[in-house]
Design a protein around this motif. Structure first.
Motif, PDB file in Angstrom:
ATOM      1  N   ASP A 157      51.498 -51.740  32.132  1.00  0.00           N
ATOM      2  CA  ASP A 157      51.269 -50.636  33.085  1.00  0.00           C
ATOM      3  C   ASP A 157      49.781 -50.282  33.149  1.00  0.00           C
ATOM      4  O   ASP A 157      49.408 -49.099  33.156  1.00  0.00           O
ATOM      5  CB  ASP A 157      52.056 -49.376  32.683  1.00  0.00           C
ATOM      6  CG  ASP A 157      53.551 -49.595  32.768  1.00  0.00           C
ATOM      7  OD1 ASP A 157      53.969 -50.510  33.510  1.00  0.00           O
ATOM      8  OD2 ASP A 157      54.299 -48.862  32.100  1.00  0.00           O
ATOM      9  N   ALA A 161      48.123 -52.477  25.330  1.00  0.00           N
ATOM     10  CA  ALA A 161      49.435 -52.346  24.665  1.00  0.00           C
ATOM     11  C   ALA A 161      49.346 -51.617  23.338  1.00  0.00           C
ATOM     12  O   ALA A 161      50.272 -50.898  22.964  1.00  0.00           O
ATOM     13  CB  ALA A 161      50.046 -53.728  24.463  1.00  0.00           C
ATOM     14  N   LEU A 164      49.965 -48.096  23.433  1.00  0.00           N
ATOM     15  CA  LEU A 164      51.348 -47.723  23.741  1.00  0.00           C
ATOM     16  C   LEU A 164      52.222 -47.799  22.490  1.00  0.00           C
ATOM     17  O   LEU A 164      53.021 -46.902  22.211  1.00  0.00           O
ATOM     18  CB  LEU A 164      51.889 -48.703  24.796  1.00  0.00           C
ATOM     19  CG  LEU A 164      53.349 -48.571  25.221  1.00  0.00           C
ATOM     20  CD1 LEU A 164      53.448 -47.440  26.247  1.00  0.00           C
ATOM     21  CD2 LEU A 164      53.864 -49.869  25.824  1.00  0.00           C
ATOM     22  N   ALA A 165      52.040 -48.890  21.714  1.00  0.00           N
ATOM     23  CA  ALA A 165      53.085 -49.212  20.731  1.00  0.00           C
ATOM     24  C   ALA A 165      52.621 -49.363  19.283  1.00  0.00           C
ATOM     25  O   ALA A 165      53.441 -49.655  18.417  1.00  0.00           O
ATOM     26  CB  ALA A 165      53.788 -50.497  21.177  1.00  0.00           C
ATOM     27  N   ARG A 170      52.719 -43.835  17.128  1.00  0.00           N
ATOM     28  CA  ARG A 170      53.945 -43.150  16.680  1.00  0.00           C
ATOM     29  C   ARG A 170      53.561 -41.928  15.826  1.00  0.00           C
ATOM     30  O   ARG A 170      54.077 -40.827  16.026  1.00  0.00           O
ATOM     31  CB  ARG A 170      54.809 -44.111  15.853  1.00  0.00           C
ATOM     32  CG  ARG A 170      56.107 -43.487  15.349  1.00  0.00           C
ATOM     33  CD  ARG A 170      56.900 -44.470  14.488  1.00  0.00           C
ATOM     34  NE  ARG A 170      56.247 -44.792  13.229  1.00  0.00           N
ATOM     35  CZ  ARG A 170      56.314 -44.047  12.122  1.00  0.00           C
ATOM     36  NH1 ARG A 170      57.023 -42.939  12.117  1.00  0.00           N
ATOM     37  NH2 ARG A 170      55.668 -44.412  11.033  1.00  0.00           N
ATOM     38  N   LEU A 175      56.070 -39.328  17.406  1.00  0.00           N
ATOM     39  CA  LEU A 175      57.244 -39.866  18.110  1.00  0.00           C
ATOM     40  C   LEU A 175      58.372 -40.116  17.107  1.00  0.00           C
ATOM     41  O   LEU A 175      58.119 -40.550  15.979  1.00  0.00           O
ATOM     42  CB  LEU A 175      56.891 -41.198  18.789  1.00  0.00           C
ATOM     43  CG  LEU A 175      55.747 -41.178  19.813  1.00  0.00           C
ATOM     44  CD1 LEU A 175      55.476 -42.596  20.330  1.00  0.00           C
ATOM     45  CD2 LEU A 175      56.106 -40.256  20.984  1.00  0.00           C
ATOM     46  N   GLN A 179      62.048 -42.611  20.104  1.00  0.00           N
ATOM     47  CA  GLN A 179      61.016 -42.554  21.153  1.00  0.00           C
ATOM     48  C   GLN A 179      60.053 -43.738  21.054  1.00  0.00           C
ATOM     49  O   GLN A 179      59.546 -44.220  22.059  1.00  0.00           O
ATOM     50  CB  GLN A 179      60.225 -41.242  21.032  1.00  0.00           C
ATOM     51  CG  GLN A 179      61.016 -40.033  21.469  1.00  0.00           C
ATOM     52  CD  GLN A 179      60.299 -38.742  21.103  1.00  0.00           C
ATOM     53  OE1 GLN A 179      59.726 -38.613  20.006  1.00  0.00           O
ATOM     54  NE2 GLN A 179      60.310 -37.784  22.011  1.00  0.00           N
ATOM     55  N   TRP A 180      59.800 -44.167  19.833  1.00  0.00           N
ATOM     56  CA  TRP A 180      58.804 -45.224  19.634  1.00  0.00           C
ATOM     57  C   TRP A 180      59.390 -46.625  19.877  1.00  0.00           C
ATOM     58  O   TRP A 180      58.736 -47.486  20.485  1.00  0.00           O
ATOM     59  CB  TRP A 180      58.239 -45.112  18.216  1.00  0.00           C
ATOM     60  CG  TRP A 180      57.168 -46.093  17.886  1.00  0.00           C
ATOM     61  CD1 TRP A 180      55.951 -46.233  18.494  1.00  0.00           C
ATOM     62  CD2 TRP A 180      57.223 -47.091  16.851  1.00  0.00           C
ATOM     63  NE1 TRP A 180      55.232 -47.242  17.892  1.00  0.00           N
ATOM     64  CE2 TRP A 180      55.992 -47.784  16.878  1.00  0.00           C
ATOM     65  CE3 TRP A 180      58.170 -47.454  15.897  1.00  0.00           C
ATOM     66  CZ2 TRP A 180      55.697 -48.815  15.995  1.00  0.00           C
ATOM     67  CZ3 TRP A 180      57.871 -48.479  15.012  1.00  0.00           C
ATOM     68  CH2 TRP A 180      56.654 -49.156  15.071  1.00  0.00           C
ATOM     69  N   ARG A 183      59.039 -48.458  23.121  1.00  0.00           N
ATOM     70  CA  ARG A 183      57.670 -48.910  23.395  1.00  0.00           C
ATOM     71  C   ARG A 183      57.438 -50.287  22.758  1.00  0.00           C
ATOM     72  O   ARG A 183      56.829 -51.169  23.366  1.00  0.00           O
ATOM     73  CB  ARG A 183      56.655 -47.909  22.815  1.00  0.00           C
ATOM     74  CG  ARG A 183      56.699 -46.557  23.509  1.00  0.00           C
ATOM     75  CD  ARG A 183      55.801 -45.581  22.777  1.00  0.00           C
ATOM     76  NE  ARG A 183      55.705 -44.320  23.486  1.00  0.00           N
ATOM     77  CZ  ARG A 183      54.561 -43.724  23.824  1.00  0.00           C
ATOM     78  NH1 ARG A 183      53.409 -44.252  23.471  1.00  0.00           N
ATOM     79  NH2 ARG A 183      54.565 -42.602  24.479  1.00  0.00           N
ATOM     80  N   ARG A 186      59.346 -52.854  24.736  1.00  0.00           N
ATOM     81  CA  ARG A 186      58.632 -53.169  25.980  1.00  0.00           C
ATOM     82  C   ARG A 186      57.533 -54.191  25.716  1.00  0.00           C
ATOM     83  O   ARG A 186      57.358 -55.170  26.429  1.00  0.00           O
ATOM     84  CB  ARG A 186      58.043 -51.844  26.490  1.00  0.00           C
ATOM     85  CG  ARG A 186      57.320 -51.882  27.780  1.00  0.00           C
ATOM     86  CD  ARG A 186      58.278 -51.631  28.942  1.00  0.00           C
ATOM     87  NE  ARG A 186      57.691 -52.160  30.163  1.00  0.00           N
ATOM     88  CZ  ARG A 186      56.775 -51.526  30.877  1.00  0.00           C
ATOM     89  NH1 ARG A 186      56.374 -50.324  30.524  1.00  0.00           N
ATOM     90  NH2 ARG A 186      56.280 -52.090  31.959  1.00  0.00           N
ATOM     91  N   TYR A 187      56.809 -53.953  24.631  1.00  0.00           N
ATOM     92  CA  TYR A 187      55.712 -54.846  24.255  1.00  0.00           C
ATOM     93  C   TYR A 187      56.244 -56.240  23.910  1.00  0.00           C
ATOM     94  O   TYR A 187      55.751 -57.252  24.414  1.00  0.00           O
ATOM     95  CB  TYR A 187      54.924 -54.250  23.087  1.00  0.00           C
ATOM     96  CG  TYR A 187      53.922 -55.218  22.531  1.00  0.00           C
ATOM     97  CD1 TYR A 187      52.828 -55.612  23.290  1.00  0.00           C
ATOM     98  CD2 TYR A 187      54.093 -55.803  21.278  1.00  0.00           C
ATOM     99  CE1 TYR A 187      51.924 -56.545  22.815  1.00  0.00           C
ATOM    100  CE2 TYR A 187      53.204 -56.735  20.793  1.00  0.00           C
ATOM    101  CZ  TYR A 187      52.112 -57.104  21.569  1.00  0.00           C
ATOM    102  OH  TYR A 187      51.227 -58.044  21.097  1.00  0.00           O
TER     103      TYR A 187
END
Ligand code: BGC
Length: 267
Positions: A157, A161, A164-165, A170, A175, A179-180, A183, A186-187
């Motif tokens: 996005d 990365a 994000l992750a 976290r 997070l 929640q984490w 992410r 996704r990665y």
């Protein structure tokens, strides 16, 4: 022959003598905090403090959290910018008075996992992903390292990365695992799409808590937690130093050995 492995991390510089045949530490690790900011001078001193704790040794393998080519550090995502293009191996070798090999932290951890841990006897393309201050990656094809992959910085996005992750995110954003984990999923899915590895080995301190987040991650590629945990970097660094001492043809052709002390004596 005594070989020290030293792992430079975002929060600590840790080291120990290593049995490079069994892939085990030969004694307790010694840790000092990583200086903040993590400048070249500060980190070189921290590494020297760790090395001195163990007395004499024959050579030292050191991990660095960035790209390392021929002993020169090329990136500095999570350390001070003074590391950009710093002749790291020479600086460490001069300060320690020993032959030194410097390599990327994820490459070192991956090399240890492939030799002694979760990646043992695995063929094909396998990828180590360390989730820590940043995201580190190491790629192996039939057990041979392709050094300095920086796949923790692919964009998702339009964003890096690791922002994000990484585990740091976290922690800093407080997070929950629920929640984490999406992410991280996704990665990993993104990497799956790009590379289709046969196996992901997940490392970094958080891999100790894999039971908290692995069940929340749904990907096609098999995923295992690193088995050498926090010692993988130290062990991989020492193994790399030993291979470098044996000359070209080791795991990482970039991990040359620099013996500034011997050089200085010759000059
Ligand atoms: C760096 C990598 C490193 C990783 C883990 C990233 O930000 O670019 O080289 O392996 O963090 O420390």
């Amino acid at each position: 022959m005594t070989i020290l492995g030293i792992d430079i991390g975002g929060s600590g510089v840790k080291g120990a003598p290593v049995d490079t045949v069994r892939g085990e530490l030969l004694g307790e690790r010694f840790r000092v905090p990583t200086p903040q900011p993590a400048t070249v001078d500060g980190v070189v001193e921290a590494v020297a403090e760790v090395a001195e704790k163990f007395g004499d040794c024959d050579s030292v393998g050191i991990t660095f959290p960035g790209v390392v080519v021929d002993g020169v550090t090329r990136t500095a995502a999570n350390v001070d910018r003074s590391w950009l293009d710093a002749p790291a191996a020479q600086l460490f070798a001069r300060r320690l008075g020993k032959p030194v090999t410097v390599l990327n932290d994820a490459d070192a951890a991956g090399a240890a996992e492939v030799a002694f841990g979760a990646g043992r006897d695995q063929s094909g393309l396998i990828m180590m992903v360390t989730l820590g201050t940043g995201i580190g990656t190491a790629l192996f094809l039939d057990g041979v390292l392709i050094p300095n992959t920086e796949l923790g910085h692919v964009e998702i996005d339009g964003k890096d990365a690791e922002l994000l992750a990484a585990d740091r995110i976290r922690e800093s954003k407080e997070l929950s695992w629920e929640q984490w984990a999406p992410r991280v999923e996704r990665y990993l899915r993104h990497i799956e799409m790009l590379l289709a590895p046969r196996l992901f080995i997940i490392g970094g301190g958080v891999s100790k808590k894999s039971e908290k987040f692995f069940p929340l991650i749904d990907i096609r590629t098999p995923m295992v937690a690193a088995t050498l945990l926090n010692n993988a970097g130290i062990i991989g660094a020492a193994v790399s130093a030993e291979q470098a001492a044996q000359g070209p043809g080791g795991q990482d052709p970039g991990a040359i050995q620099v013996d500034a002390a011997a050089q200085a004596a010759r000059d």
